[in-house]
Scaffold this motif. Structure first.
Motif, PDB file in Angstrom:
ATOM      1  N   THR A  68      12.173  16.416  15.892  1.00  0.00           N
ATOM      2  CA  THR A  68      11.483  17.632  15.435  1.00  0.00           C
ATOM      3  C   THR A  68      11.891  18.795  16.346  1.00  0.00           C
ATOM      4  N   PHE A  69      11.504  19.998  15.951  1.00  0.00           N
ATOM      5  CA  PHE A  69      11.793  21.150  16.803  1.00  0.00           C
ATOM      6  C   PHE A  69      10.998  21.053  18.104  1.00  0.00           C
ATOM      7  N   ALA A  70       9.812  20.448  18.024  1.00  0.00           N
ATOM      8  CA  ALA A  70       8.999  20.321  19.235  1.00  0.00           C
ATOM      9  C   ALA A  70       9.697  19.412  20.248  1.00  0.00           C
TER      10      ALA A  70
ATOM     11  N   GLY B 285       9.120  27.068   6.820  1.00  0.00           N
ATOM     12  CA  GLY B 285       9.309  25.778   6.146  1.00  0.00           C
ATOM     13  C   GLY B 285      10.444  24.941   6.720  1.00  0.00           C
ATOM     14  N   TYR B 286      10.890  25.253   7.948  1.00  0.00           N
ATOM     15  CA  TYR B 286      11.915  24.424   8.594  1.00  0.00           C
ATOM     16  C   TYR B 286      11.193  23.212   9.194  1.00  0.00           C
ATOM     17  N   GLN B 287      11.486  22.026   8.690  1.00  0.00           N
ATOM     18  CA  GLN B 287      10.789  20.844   9.216  1.00  0.00           C
ATOM     19  C   GLN B 287      11.619  20.082  10.236  1.00  0.00           C
ATOM     20  N   THR B 288      12.899  19.885   9.887  1.00  0.00           N
ATOM     21  CA  THR B 288      13.758  19.080  10.753  1.00  0.00           C
ATOM     22  C   THR B 288      14.940  19.929  11.209  1.00  0.00           C
ATOM     23  N   PRO B 289      15.326  19.792  12.461  1.00  0.00           N
ATOM     24  CA  PRO B 289      16.507  20.542  12.906  1.00  0.00           C
ATOM     25  C   PRO B 289      17.767  20.049  12.183  1.00  0.00           C
ATOM     26  N   THR B 290      18.655  20.964  11.853  1.00  0.00           N
ATOM     27  CA  THR B 290      19.940  20.559  11.273  1.00  0.00           C
ATOM     28  C   THR B 290      20.803  20.015  12.426  1.00  0.00           C
ATOM     29  N   PRO B 291      21.913  19.332  12.133  1.00  0.00           N
ATOM     30  CA  PRO B 291      22.728  18.778  13.231  1.00  0.00           C
ATOM     31  C   PRO B 291      23.172  19.822  14.261  1.00  0.00           C
ATOM     32  N   VAL B 292      23.556  21.006  13.794  1.00  0.00           N
ATOM     33  CA  VAL B 292      24.003  22.010  14.787  1.00  0.00           C
ATOM     34  C   VAL B 292      22.836  22.454  15.649  1.00  0.00           C
ATOM     35  N   GLN B 293      21.665  22.520  15.072  1.00  0.00           N
ATOM     36  CA  GLN B 293      20.483  22.915  15.851  1.00  0.00           C
ATOM     37  C   GLN B 293      20.134  21.827  16.862  1.00  0.00           C
ATOM     38  N   ALA B 294      20.211  20.573  16.429  1.00  0.00           N
ATOM     39  CA  ALA B 294      19.866  19.463  17.323  1.00  0.00           C
ATOM     40  C   ALA B 294      20.757  19.457  18.560  1.00  0.00           C
TER      41      ALA B 294
ATOM     42  N   ALA C 113      31.062  25.426  13.699  1.00  0.00           N
ATOM     43  CA  ALA C 113      30.032  25.389  12.658  1.00  0.00           C
ATOM     44  C   ALA C 113      30.191  26.612  11.783  1.00  0.00           C
ATOM     45  N   GLN C 114      29.978  26.426  10.526  1.00  0.00           N
ATOM     46  CA  GLN C 114      30.089  27.569   9.626  1.00  0.00           C
ATOM     47  C   GLN C 114      28.743  27.923   9.032  1.00  0.00           C
ATOM     48  N   THR C 115      28.739  29.040   8.338  1.00  0.00           N
ATOM     49  CA  THR C 115      27.508  29.500   7.714  1.00  0.00           C
ATOM     50  C   THR C 115      27.017  28.443   6.723  1.00  0.00           C
ATOM     51  N   GLY C 116      25.721  28.259   6.696  1.00  0.00           N
ATOM     52  CA  GLY C 116      25.167  27.252   5.796  1.00  0.00           C
ATOM     53  C   GLY C 116      24.728  26.013   6.541  1.00  0.00           C
ATOM     54  N   THR C 117      25.124  25.911   7.812  1.00  0.00           N
ATOM     55  CA  THR C 117      24.772  24.726   8.597  1.00  0.00           C
ATOM     56  C   THR C 117      23.505  24.947   9.425  1.00  0.00           C
ATOM     57  N   GLY C 118      22.975  26.161   9.378  1.00  0.00           N
ATOM     58  CA  GLY C 118      21.803  26.477  10.194  1.00  0.00           C
ATOM     59  C   GLY C 118      22.170  26.953  11.579  1.00  0.00           C
ATOM     60  N   LYS C 119      23.390  27.461  11.737  1.00  0.00           N
ATOM     61  CA  LYS C 119      23.840  27.843  13.085  1.00  0.00           C
ATOM     62  C   LYS C 119      23.069  29.037  13.651  1.00  0.00           C
ATOM     63  N   THR C 120      22.608  29.928  12.768  1.00  0.00           N
ATOM     64  CA  THR C 120      21.905  31.108  13.288  1.00  0.00           C
ATOM     65  C   THR C 120      20.681  30.677  14.098  1.00  0.00           C
ATOM     66  N   ALA C 121      19.885  29.780  13.527  1.00  0.00           N
ATOM     67  CA  ALA C 121      18.719  29.290  14.271  1.00  0.00           C
ATOM     68  C   ALA C 121      19.188  28.474  15.480  1.00  0.00           C
TER      69      ALA C 121
ATOM     70  N   LEU D 133      27.274  35.613   3.698  1.00  0.00           N
ATOM     71  CA  LEU D 133      26.015  35.964   3.050  1.00  0.00           C
ATOM     72  C   LEU D 133      25.219  34.726   2.672  1.00  0.00           C
ATOM     73  N   ASP D 134      23.942  34.836   2.856  1.00  0.00           N
ATOM     74  CA  ASP D 134      23.079  33.713   2.528  1.00  0.00           C
ATOM     75  C   ASP D 134      22.256  34.097   1.306  1.00  0.00           C
ATOM     76  N   ILE D 135      22.621  33.556   0.176  1.00  0.00           N
ATOM     77  CA  ILE D 135      21.912  33.894  -1.057  1.00  0.00           C
ATOM     78  C   ILE D 135      21.200  32.629  -1.513  1.00  0.00           C
TER      79      ILE D 135
ATOM     80  N   GLY E 225      25.587  25.764  -2.895  1.00  0.00           N
ATOM     81  CA  GLY E 225      25.402  24.418  -2.346  1.00  0.00           C
ATOM     82  C   GLY E 225      24.858  24.445  -0.931  1.00  0.00           C
ATOM     83  N   ARG E 226      24.022  25.454  -0.626  1.00  0.00           N
ATOM     84  CA  ARG E 226      23.516  25.589   0.742  1.00  0.00           C
ATOM     85  C   ARG E 226      22.169  24.885   0.920  1.00  0.00           C
ATOM     86  N   ALA E 227      21.895  24.618   2.165  1.00  0.00           N
ATOM     87  CA  ALA E 227      20.613  24.016   2.560  1.00  0.00           C
ATOM     88  C   ALA E 227      20.239  22.846   1.644  1.00  0.00           C
ATOM     89  N   GLY E 228      21.228  21.979   1.406  1.00  0.00           N
ATOM     90  CA  GLY E 228      20.959  20.746   0.655  1.00  0.00           C
ATOM     91  C   GLY E 228      20.990  20.894  -0.856  1.00  0.00           C
TER      92      GLY E 228
HETATM   93  P1  AMP Z   1      22.812  29.658   8.470  1.00  0.00           P
HETATM   94  O1  AMP Z   1      23.886  28.612   8.577  1.00  0.00           O
HETATM   95  O2  AMP Z   1      22.271  30.026   9.792  1.00  0.00           O
HETATM   96  O3  AMP Z   1      23.304  30.857   7.680  1.00  0.00           O
HETATM   97  O4  AMP Z   1      21.563  29.029   7.642  1.00  0.00           O
HETATM   98  C1  AMP Z   1      21.700  28.633   6.304  1.00  0.00           C
HETATM   99  C2  AMP Z   1      20.351  28.547   5.602  1.00  0.00           C
HETATM  100  O5  AMP Z   1      19.633  27.401   6.024  1.00  0.00           O
HETATM  101  C3  AMP Z   1      19.422  29.734   5.851  1.00  0.00           C
HETATM  102  O6  AMP Z   1      18.833  30.090   4.619  1.00  0.00           O
HETATM  103  C4  AMP Z   1      18.382  29.214   6.798  1.00  0.00           C
HETATM  104  O7  AMP Z   1      17.137  29.870   6.606  1.00  0.00           O
HETATM  105  C5  AMP Z   1      18.287  27.743   6.385  1.00  0.00           C
HETATM  106  N1  AMP Z   1      17.916  26.845   7.498  1.00  0.00           N
HETATM  107  C6  AMP Z   1      18.417  26.867   8.749  1.00  0.00           C
HETATM  108  N2  AMP Z   1      17.893  25.865   9.495  1.00  0.00           N
HETATM  109  C7  AMP Z   1      17.042  25.204   8.691  1.00  0.00           C
HETATM  110  C8  AMP Z   1      16.196  24.052   8.893  1.00  0.00           C
HETATM  111  N3  AMP Z   1      16.131  23.402  10.058  1.00  0.00           N
HETATM  112  N4  AMP Z   1      15.450  23.641   7.846  1.00  0.00           N
HETATM  113  C9  AMP Z   1      15.512  24.290   6.659  1.00  0.00           C
HETATM  114  N5  AMP Z   1      16.284  25.356   6.398  1.00  0.00           N
HETATM  115  C10 AMP Z   1      17.059  25.817   7.407  1.00  0.00           C
END
Ligand code: AMP
Length: 444
Positions: free
Chosen positions: A2-4, A20-29, A45-53, A308-310, A336-339
């Motif tokens: 978890t993020f915690a 609504g982010y429940q589980t860290p993505t692999p790049v976040q972990a 890592a590219q856009t769509g993987t959750g790299k911004t967070a 862009l994240d659409i 095909g983003r975020a699953g």
């Molecule tokens: P990014 O790769 O940073 O552009 O993120 C792609 C999309 O995934 C964005 O819409 C984020 O809000 C979403 N996102 C990032 N991390 C998570 C996460 N852990 N759980 C759910 N959605 C996420």
């Protein structure tokens, strides 16, 4: 996980819960603990993987827990992005993550007046998101000092070099304090990126979380061969046939974007376009309206559409294939983003066969070709496959023996290349990036 458990503080956890982010993505972990530990990072890592967070959450935490209050005309962290839209988008995400923290954030980029930006910087900001050119302008006009900078993030570093920002990056490098944390994100690691990393990073931790062709797994891709002059007609036909509701379309040139938008609007279709020649406010408005489903078809060049994240975008159409094969992955990664699943359709004419071949080689898969009845091209698109081979001289179609064939030309036998099993996606980044144009691109 978890993020915690990654060690994030409560105000950040609360913000993530709201999002609504429940589980860290692999790049976040991988990135979050490393950044919290103060490491420099070199992340594939590219856009769509959750790299911004992945970089923003630990950065916000460090800025909250450590370091002095931000001074006037200063920034404590700088996030460099290649395009204005990406800067806006990254800033929007950072601001959301920071909603319960006592930190200030701001984005600066070109194409809009510099004065309000100078005013805003007077009090200093904790996190500044910037495009390279405007950052240098602000620095040279003494609106920004960087001696308080704790962390530098280079987002989409490969794209910054593609866009010809290497000189700007070298200038920015000279403006930075020597002691700082640096996080570099890039979809690919070319020699130039490694050189940049060598200069800017200190004993970096390398993380590589997703295959570069990650989008290929969630995006159904295929190619429709067509003659160049019939592309627009085919697009409208496919759109009506498939009842497309929201489509992001990529065209190669600014003129190409304008011509297609004119054609679609002329047919009463709700379309708009974005490219580098349009004022920033117009670009942003078109994008916002597309995101809000007020515009059905958004036609864009690569520069305008990068990163862009659409949300829930179902379909990307490559009206033209990109000149740089790498861009194909970025383009189809808009869907095909975020699953979610998505579709990417490429309208390919004979002139583009080398680009198609480069894309197939890069993504290590042979793209399925689907012929659209009544749009079979007169100029055949030679066969290609993931080995990079192009059958340059296809057999000439045989002339019909008799005139009894209904007058239709025999267009030869078409191989459905989707019959060829795609290669296993690799978890390693592809080192050799086939490009057609290796020189720096013209700056916007
Ligand atoms: P990014 O790769 O940073 O552009 O993120 C792609 C999309 O995934 C964005 O819409 C984020 O809000 C979403 N996102 C990032 N991390 C998570 C996460 N852990 N759980 C759910 N959605 C996420």
């Amino acid at each position: 996980m978890t993020f915690a458990t990654l060690g994030l503080i409560e105000p950040l956890l609360r913000a993530l819960e709201t999002l609504g982010y429940q589980t860290p993505t692999p790049v976040q972990a991988q990135a979050i603990p490393a950044v919290l530990a103060g490491r420099d990072l070199m992340a594939a890592a590219q856009t769509g993987t959750g790299k911004t967070a992945g970089f923003a959450l630990p950065l916000l935490q460090l800025l909250t827990m450590e370091g002095p209050k931000v001074a006037a005309n200063s920034a404590r962290a700088l996030i460099l992005c290649p395009t204005r839209e990406l800067a806006e988008q990254v800033h929007a995400s950072v601001a959301e993550y920071a909603q319960h923290l006592p930190l200030t954030t701001y984005a600066v980029y070109g194409g809009v007046s510099i004065n309000p930006q100078m005013m805003k910087l007077r009090k200093g900001v904790d996190i500044l998101v910037a495009t390279p050119g405007r950052l240098i302008d602000l620095f040279r006009q003494n609106a920004l000092k960087l001696n308080q900078l704790q962390t530098l993030v280079l987002d989409e570093a490969d794209r910054m070099l593609d866009l010809g920002f290497s000189e700007e990056l070298a200038n920015i490098y000279r403006m930075l304090p020597k002691k700082r944390q640096t996080l570099l994100f890039s979809a690919t690691f070319s020699d130039d990126i490694r050189l940049l990393a060598g200069q800017m990073l200190n004993d970096p931790l390398s993380i590589e979380v997703s295959p570069r062709n990650v989008a290929a797994n969630t995006v159904k891709q295929w190619v429709v061969p067509v003659d160049k002059k019939r592309k627009a007609e085919l697009f409208v036909h496919l759109m009506r046939k498939g009842r497309w509701k929201q489509v992001l379309v990529f065209a190669k040139t600014r003129n190409g974007v304008d011509a297609l938008v004119d054609k679609l609007q002329g047919l009463g279709i709700n379309a708009d376009g974005i490219h580098g020649d349009k004022p920033q406010a117009t670009r942003q408005r078109a994008l916002d309206r597309f995101k809000a489903s007020e515009v059905q078809i958004l036609v864009a060049t690569d520069v305008a559409a990068r990163g862009l994240d659409i949300e829930d975008l179902p379909l990307v159409v490559n009206f033209d294939l990109p000149i740089v094969a790498e861009d194909y992955i970025h383009r189809i990664g808009r869907t095909g983003r975020a699953g979610n699943t998505g579709e990417a359709i490429s309208l390919v004419c004979a002139d583009e066969v080398n680009m198609l071949s480069a894309i197939e080689m890069l993504t290590r898969q042979t793209l399925t070709r689907k012929m659209e009845p009544d749009f079979e091209p007169e100029h055949r698109v030679p066969d290609t496959d993931a080995s990079g081979q192009v059958v340059k001289k296809p057999k000439k179609p045989k002339k019909p023996k008799t005139s009894g064939s209904g007058g239709k030309r025999n267009l030869g036998k078409w191989v459905d290349s989707g019959d060829v099993a795609p290669a296993e996606p690799s978890i390693k980044p592809v080192r050799k990036v086939p490009v057609f144009n290796t020189g720096p691109r013209k700056k916007k």
